[in-house]
Motif scaffolding. Structure first.
Motif, mmCIF file in Angstrom:
data_model
loop_
_atom_site.group_PDB
_atom_site.id
_atom_site.type_symbol
_atom_site.label_atom_id
_atom_site.label_comp_id
_atom_site.label_asym_id
_atom_site.label_seq_id
_atom_site.Cartn_x
_atom_site.Cartn_y
_atom_site.Cartn_z
ATOM 1 N N THR A 193 0.864 -1.182 0.000
ATOM 2 C CA THR A 193 0.000 0.000 0.000
ATOM 3 C C THR A 193 0.901 1.233 0.000
ATOM 4 O O THR A 193 1.690 1.435 0.934
ATOM 5 N N LEU A 194 0.801 2.047 -1.054
ATOM 6 C CA LEU A 194 1.606 3.274 -1.174
ATOM 7 C C LEU A 194 0.757 4.460 -0.732
ATOM 8 O O LEU A 194 -0.386 4.608 -1.178
ATOM 9 N N ARG A 195 1.349 5.313 0.122
ATOM 10 C CA ARG A 195 0.649 6.515 0.588
ATOM 11 C C ARG A 195 1.562 7.718 0.395
ATOM 12 O O ARG A 195 2.697 7.724 0.875
ATOM 13 N N GLY A 196 1.046 8.750 -0.292
ATOM 14 C CA GLY A 196 1.786 9.985 -0.499
ATOM 15 C C GLY A 196 1.126 11.137 0.234
ATOM 16 O O GLY A 196 -0.112 11.177 0.360
ATOM 17 N N TYR A 197 1.941 12.064 0.720
ATOM 18 C CA TYR A 197 1.429 13.171 1.515
ATOM 19 C C TYR A 197 2.039 14.497 1.059
ATOM 20 O O TYR A 197 3.199 14.550 0.659
ATOM 21 N N ASN A 198 1.210 15.562 1.123
ATOM 22 C CA ASN A 198 1.629 16.965 0.981
ATOM 23 C C ASN A 198 2.088 17.322 -0.436
ATOM 24 O O ASN A 198 2.923 18.215 -0.617
ATOM 25 N N PHE A 199 1.552 16.637 -1.444
ATOM 26 C CA PHE A 199 1.768 17.099 -2.808
ATOM 27 C C PHE A 199 0.796 18.241 -3.094
ATOM 28 O O PHE A 199 0.010 18.646 -2.227
ATOM 29 N N ALA A 200 0.841 18.800 -4.303
ATOM 30 C CA ALA A 200 -0.079 19.884 -4.649
ATOM 31 C C ALA A 200 -1.505 19.358 -4.708
ATOM 32 O O ALA A 200 -1.755 18.185 -4.978
ATOM 33 N N SER A 201 -2.430 20.243 -4.438
ATOM 34 C CA SER A 201 -3.836 19.859 -4.404
ATOM 35 C C SER A 201 -4.317 19.364 -5.769
ATOM 36 O O SER A 201 -4.145 20.043 -6.793
ATOM 37 N N ASN A 202 -4.875 18.144 -5.785
ATOM 38 C CA ASN A 202 -5.493 17.557 -6.984
ATOM 39 C C ASN A 202 -4.526 17.387 -8.159
ATOM 40 O O ASN A 202 -4.963 17.295 -9.309
ATOM 41 N N GLU A 203 -3.235 17.348 -7.910
ATOM 42 C CA GLU A 203 -2.295 17.185 -9.012
ATOM 43 C C GLU A 203 -2.082 15.712 -9.339
ATOM 44 O O GLU A 203 -2.310 14.819 -8.511
#
Length: 207
Positions: free
Chosen positions: A55-65
């Motif tokens: 399970t890959l989880r990403g955080y704090n990228f640009a909104s809706n990118e």
């Protein structure tokens, strides 16, 4: 007259001082952005058996990118020998005759090494990933709008070994003692019958 001249001089002086300030205020100011959070990527669990799923989880990228995930695999088995050859234990190869083969079911497709996900309004995303071969997997997430990057690593072990059923005792192979006992009992009974017959025959002969 003097008072009016003094007032006029003060007014002119204030006007001269105010002009540069007004001109500076009229110039466009650079936008002020709030401090950005550091992007991150996690893989859970960090080690799995082949056939299980990350399970890959990403955080704090640009909104809706859109975020591109690149997968680098290391620690794979040695490359297969050339076509129509087989590899011996010493590393050499030997030619093989072609044999027709028709698979009875579709072979699993290899897991993708590049794919794209979309972050939510907070710049976060969650996506599953199911590997199709053992090895060390390095995932790199790149925001296609912000160009922010984060990486994480996971380990895929070979398939989990299957456990053979065990009952905690010796294997049962059949009744190996009953047959000799039955045979011995039969022989003993036959011997007793012969002994009694011999004694009866002797009594008749002596009498």
């Amino acid at each position: 007259m003097r008072l009016s001249r003094i007032i006029m001089a003060l007014t002119v002086g204030l006007a001269v001082v105010a002009v540069p300030t007004a001109a500076g205020a009229a110039q466009p100011q650079p936008p002020v952005y709030p401090p950005s959070k550091e992007v991150s990527l996690t893989v859970s669990p960090q080690a799995i058996w082949l056939g299980e799923t990350f399970t890959l989880r990403g955080y704090n990228f640009a909104s809706n990118e859109s975020v591109r995930i690149d997968v680098e695999i290391s620690g794979l088995p040695a490359a297969a020998p050339a076509e129509r050859t087989a590899r011996r234990s010493d590393g050499s190869t030997v030619a093989m005759a072609p044999v027709a083969y028709t698979p009875n079911r579709a072979q699993p497709q290899p897991a993708p090494t590049t794919f794209t996900v979309t972050a939510d309004g907070d710049g976060n995303f969650t996506v599953p990933y199911r590997p199709t071969r053992p090895g060390r997997y390095t995932f790199t997430a790149t925001g296609l709008t912000s160009n922010l990057k984060a990486s994480a690593t996971g380990i895929v072990r070979p398939p989990r070994p299957t456990k053979s059923p065990s009952h905690g005792g010796l294997p049962v192979t059949g009744d190996s003692i009953g047959t000799p006992l039955k045979l011995g009992g039969g022989l003993a009974a036959a011997g007793a019958v012969l002994l009694l017959a011999s004694m009866a025959w002797r009594r008749r002969r002596l009498g």
